[in-house]
Each structure stands twice: as structure tokens, then as C-alpha cells.
Design a protein around this motif. Structure first.
Motif, PDB file in Angstrom:
ATOM      1  N   GLN A   1       1.003  -1.219  -0.113  1.00 50.52           N
ATOM      2  CA  GLN A   1       0.002   0.027  -0.075  1.00 50.52           C
ATOM      3  C   GLN A   1       0.740   1.124  -0.060  1.00 50.52           C
ATOM      4  O   GLN A   1       2.097   1.397   0.566  1.00 50.52           O
ATOM      5  CB  GLN A   1      -0.860   0.126   1.169  1.00 50.52           C
ATOM      6  N   VAL A   2       0.270   2.084  -0.994  1.00 49.20           N
ATOM      7  CA  VAL A   2       1.085   3.493  -0.773  1.00 49.20           C
ATOM      8  C   VAL A   2       0.193   4.589  -0.748  1.00 49.20           C
ATOM      9  O   VAL A   2      -1.002   4.571  -1.124  1.00 49.20           O
ATOM     10  CB  VAL A   2       1.763   3.594  -2.005  1.00 49.20           C
ATOM     11  N   GLN A   3       0.447   5.628   0.308  1.00 45.90           N
ATOM     12  CA  GLN A   3      -0.550   6.771   0.193  1.00 45.90           C
ATOM     13  C   GLN A   3      -0.002   7.891  -0.593  1.00 45.90           C
ATOM     14  O   GLN A   3       1.414   8.240  -0.268  1.00 45.90           O
ATOM     15  CB  GLN A   3      -0.790   7.043   1.680  1.00 45.90           C
ATOM     16  N   LEU A   4      -0.614   8.835  -1.078  1.00 43.96           N
ATOM     17  CA  LEU A   4      -0.064   9.875  -1.832  1.00 43.96           C
ATOM     18  C   LEU A   4      -0.911  11.136  -1.589  1.00 43.96           C
ATOM     19  O   LEU A   4      -2.084  11.273  -1.423  1.00 43.96           O
ATOM     20  CB  LEU A   4      -0.078   9.744  -3.471  1.00 43.96           C
ATOM     21  N   VAL A   5      -0.076  12.239  -1.338  1.00 47.48           N
ATOM     22  CA  VAL A   5      -0.729  13.603  -0.935  1.00 47.48           C
ATOM     23  C   VAL A   5      -0.233  14.597  -1.914  1.00 47.48           C
ATOM     24  O   VAL A   5       1.009  15.001  -1.769  1.00 47.48           O
ATOM     25  CB  VAL A   5      -0.450  14.001   0.374  1.00 47.48           C
ATOM     26  N   GLU A   6      -0.951  15.053  -2.746  1.00 45.30           N
ATOM     27  CA  GLU A   6      -0.553  16.340  -3.577  1.00 45.30           C
ATOM     28  C   GLU A   6      -0.855  17.584  -2.863  1.00 45.30           C
ATOM     29  O   GLU A   6      -1.821  17.818  -2.166  1.00 45.30           O
ATOM     30  CB  GLU A   6      -1.446  16.332  -4.899  1.00 45.30           C
ATOM     31  N   SER A   7       0.021  18.678  -3.411  1.00 45.37           N
ATOM     32  CA  SER A   7      -0.125  19.977  -2.858  1.00 45.37           C
ATOM     33  C   SER A   7       0.343  20.914  -4.060  1.00 45.37           C
ATOM     34  O   SER A   7       0.975  20.479  -4.721  1.00 45.37           O
ATOM     35  CB  SER A   7       0.601  20.306  -1.613  1.00 45.37           C
ATOM     36  N   GLY A   8      -0.079  22.126  -3.975  1.00 43.16           N
ATOM     37  CA  GLY A   8       0.502  23.346  -4.823  1.00 43.16           C
ATOM     38  C   GLY A   8      -0.236  23.675  -5.750  1.00 43.16           C
ATOM     39  O   GLY A   8       0.110  24.585  -6.734  1.00 43.16           O
ATOM     40  N   GLY A   9      -1.495  23.149  -6.039  1.00 41.42           N
ATOM     41  CA  GLY A   9      -2.328  23.547  -6.935  1.00 41.42           C
ATOM     42  C   GLY A   9      -2.780  25.187  -6.491  1.00 41.42           C
ATOM     43  O   GLY A   9      -2.704  25.479  -5.515  1.00 41.42           O
ATOM     44  N   GLY A  10      -3.583  25.710  -7.332  1.00 37.03           N
ATOM     45  CA  GLY A  10      -4.233  26.951  -7.268  1.00 37.03           C
ATOM     46  C   GLY A  10      -4.681  27.782  -8.721  1.00 37.03           C
ATOM     47  O   GLY A  10      -4.938  26.908  -9.649  1.00 37.03           O
ATOM     48  N   LEU A  11      -4.936  28.781  -8.510  1.00 42.02           N
ATOM     49  CA  LEU A  11      -5.261  29.788  -9.789  1.00 42.02           C
ATOM     50  C   LEU A  11      -4.247  30.631 -10.103  1.00 42.02           C
ATOM     51  O   LEU A  11      -3.269  31.305  -9.260  1.00 42.02           O
ATOM     52  CB  LEU A  11      -6.539  30.894  -9.099  1.00 42.02           C
ATOM     53  N   VAL A  12      -4.060  30.646 -11.413  1.00 37.91           N
ATOM     54  CA  VAL A  12      -2.752  31.330 -11.840  1.00 37.91           C
ATOM     55  C   VAL A  12      -3.175  31.869 -13.202  1.00 37.91           C
ATOM     56  O   VAL A  12      -4.113  31.220 -13.844  1.00 37.91           O
ATOM     57  CB  VAL A  12      -1.446  30.521 -12.322  1.00 37.91           C
ATOM     58  N   GLN A  13      -2.572  33.239 -13.527  1.00 40.08           N
ATOM     59  CA  GLN A  13      -2.897  33.541 -15.101  1.00 40.08           C
ATOM     60  C   GLN A  13      -2.210  33.061 -15.952  1.00 40.08           C
ATOM     61  O   GLN A  13      -0.998  32.365 -15.696  1.00 40.08           O
ATOM     62  CB  GLN A  13      -2.361  35.202 -14.719  1.00 40.08           C
ATOM     63  N   PRO A  14      -2.676  32.861 -17.152  1.00 42.58           N
ATOM     64  CA  PRO A  14      -1.959  32.498 -18.379  1.00 42.58           C
ATOM     65  C   PRO A  14      -0.617  33.078 -18.367  1.00 42.58           C
ATOM     66  O   PRO A  14      -0.345  34.166 -18.323  1.00 42.58           O
ATOM     67  CB  PRO A  14      -2.686  33.079 -19.493  1.00 42.58           C
ATOM     68  N   GLY A  15       0.334  32.160 -18.598  1.00 38.99           N
ATOM     69  CA  GLY A  15       1.613  32.566 -18.614  1.00 38.99           C
ATOM     70  C   GLY A  15       2.623  32.392 -17.562  1.00 38.99           C
ATOM     71  O   GLY A  15       3.673  32.287 -17.426  1.00 38.99           O
ATOM     72  N   GLY A  16       1.881  31.881 -16.312  1.00 41.25           N
ATOM     73  CA  GLY A  16       2.264  31.722 -15.044  1.00 41.25           C
ATOM     74  C   GLY A  16       2.815  30.514 -14.736  1.00 41.25           C
ATOM     75  O   GLY A  16       2.991  29.927 -15.428  1.00 41.25           O
ATOM     76  N   ARG A  19       4.233  24.945  -9.001  1.00 41.82           N
ATOM     77  CA  ARG A  19       4.971  23.815  -8.740  1.00 41.82           C
ATOM     78  C   ARG A  19       4.042  22.911  -7.847  1.00 41.82           C
ATOM     79  O   ARG A  19       3.773  23.176  -6.729  1.00 41.82           O
ATOM     80  CB  ARG A  19       6.217  24.104  -7.977  1.00 41.82           C
ATOM     81  N   LEU A  20       3.714  21.687  -8.407  1.00 35.38           N
ATOM     82  CA  LEU A  20       2.893  20.729  -7.638  1.00 35.38           C
ATOM     83  C   LEU A  20       3.955  19.628  -6.950  1.00 35.38           C
ATOM     84  O   LEU A  20       4.823  19.486  -7.479  1.00 35.38           O
ATOM     85  CB  LEU A  20       2.029  19.800  -8.592  1.00 35.38           C
ATOM     86  N   SER A  21       3.347  19.365  -5.770  1.00 33.23           N
ATOM     87  CA  SER A  21       4.328  18.334  -4.979  1.00 33.23           C
ATOM     88  C   SER A  21       3.336  17.176  -4.816  1.00 33.23           C
ATOM     89  O   SER A  21       2.261  17.275  -4.491  1.00 33.23           O
ATOM     90  CB  SER A  21       4.729  19.115  -3.787  1.00 33.23           C
ATOM     91  N   CYS A  22       3.848  15.848  -4.547  1.00 30.39           N
ATOM     92  CA  CYS A  22       3.397  14.619  -4.285  1.00 30.39           C
ATOM     93  C   CYS A  22       4.272  13.989  -3.299  1.00 30.39           C
ATOM     94  O   CYS A  22       5.500  13.766  -3.794  1.00 30.39           O
ATOM     95  CB  CYS A  22       2.814  13.961  -5.426  1.00 30.39           C
ATOM     96  N   GLU A  23       3.870  13.638  -2.003  1.00 25.94           N
ATOM     97  CA  GLU A  23       4.498  13.057  -1.099  1.00 25.94           C
ATOM     98  C   GLU A  23       4.124  11.516  -0.878  1.00 25.94           C
ATOM     99  O   GLU A  23       2.787  11.587  -0.651  1.00 25.94           O
ATOM    100  CB  GLU A  23       4.990  13.773   0.378  1.00 25.94           C
ATOM    101  N   ALA A  24       4.729  10.555  -1.103  1.00 30.29           N
ATOM    102  CA  ALA A  24       4.442   9.235  -0.978  1.00 30.29           C
ATOM    103  C   ALA A  24       4.824   8.807   0.646  1.00 30.29           C
ATOM    104  O   ALA A  24       5.847   9.099   1.053  1.00 30.29           O
ATOM    105  CB  ALA A  24       4.990   8.448  -1.757  1.00 30.29           C
ATOM    106  N   SER A  25       4.096   7.951   0.971  1.00 24.74           N
ATOM    107  CA  SER A  25       4.272   7.158   2.381  1.00 24.74           C
ATOM    108  C   SER A  25       3.843   5.599   2.207  1.00 24.74           C
ATOM    109  O   SER A  25       3.090   5.380   1.390  1.00 24.74           O
ATOM    110  CB  SER A  25       3.521   7.741   3.541  1.00 24.74           C
ATOM    111  N   GLY A  26       4.310   4.794   3.198  1.00 25.83           N
ATOM    112  CA  GLY A  26       3.790   3.326   2.981  1.00 25.83           C
ATOM    113  C   GLY A  26       5.021   2.586   2.355  1.00 25.83           C
ATOM    114  O   GLY A  26       6.166   2.853   2.652  1.00 25.83           O
ATOM    115  N   ASN A  27       4.618   1.759   1.517  1.00 23.35           N
ATOM    116  CA  ASN A  27       5.491   0.626   0.826  1.00 23.35           C
ATOM    117  C   ASN A  27       6.383   1.401  -0.191  1.00 23.35           C
ATOM    118  O   ASN A  27       6.310   1.195  -1.300  1.00 23.35           O
ATOM    119  CB  ASN A  27       4.728  -0.466   0.479  1.00 23.35           C
TER     120      ASN A  27
END
Length: 115
Positions: A1-16, A19-27
Motif C-alpha cells: 500500500q502507498v498513500q499519496l498527498v498532492e499539494s501546490g495547486g491554485g489559480l494562476v494567470q496565463p503564462g504563469g 509547482r505541484l508536489s506529491c509526497e508518498a508514504s507506506g511501501n
């Protein structure tokens, strides 16, 4: 089993940039590949970028030259640097980990590109 947590999304203007992050835990020692997918409203989920345990990287044609996938093995994390964002990049972005062909998914993070 692996657990994944994403972060870093949001609202940005075109051209901007975001950076998204994903941290894994477990196996985590058994993970053979990590990837970013995205799903826009009314569309199927599609591969954005992937990186194997051996370091092989693959990008969707639509993001080549704009997005960069990287990893930090010490932190069991994978990142997606997104530059020159376009409105068509708007989607929920999901992190995926594979263990010998079996996939594990995070819950996703929303990216909205709009002026």
C-alpha cells in the motif's frame, strides 16, 4: 500500500507558473514509477509526465518544453514544475505511484489557469 498527498495547486494567470508536489508514504521502497495525470471537466484522465525508478522520464506532447517532472528520493516525493501555463492546462492534477503494475492514486489538486 502507498498513500499519496498532492499539494501546490491554485489559480494562476496565463503564462504563469506553479509547482505541484506529491509526497508518498507506506511501501515506498517498492515504487517502480511515479507520474502526474490530469483530468479536465468532461474529459478523460490523461498522462502528463512520468518518471521511473531508474530515472526515465516521459512527457505528454502538450506539455513538452513547459513542464518538468523531478523527484526527491530522500523525501519520497515527486514534483511537477509547470511554466508558461495555458487555460487548457486547467484540470485536477493527480499523482500516481505504481508498484509492479498496480496503481495508487492521490486525491488530486486543482489547477486553474485564468485571467
Amino acid at each position: 500500500q502507498v498513500q499519496l498527498v498532492e499539494s501546490g495547486g491554485g489559480l494562476v494567470q496565463p503564462g504563469g507558473s506553479l509547482r505541484l508536489s506529491c509526497e508518498a508514504s507506506g511501501n515506498i521502497v517498492s515504487i517502480t514509477l511515479m507520474a502526474w495525470y490530469r483530468q479536465a471537466p468532461g474529459k478523460e484522465r490523461e498522462l502528463v509526465a512520468s518518471i521511473t525508478r531508474g530515472g526515465s522520464i516521459n512527457y505528454a506532447d502538450s506539455v513538452k518544453g513547459r513542464f518538468t517532472i523531478s523527484r526527491d528520493s530522500a523525501k519520497s516525493a515527486v514534483y511537477l514544475q509547470m511554466n508558461s501555463l495555458k487555460p487548457e492546462d486547467t484540470a485536477v492534477y493527480y499523482c500516481k505511484a505504481e508498484i509492479y503494475g498496480r496503481g495508487y492514486w492521490g486525491r488530486g489538486t486543482q489547477v486553474t489557469v485564468s485571467s
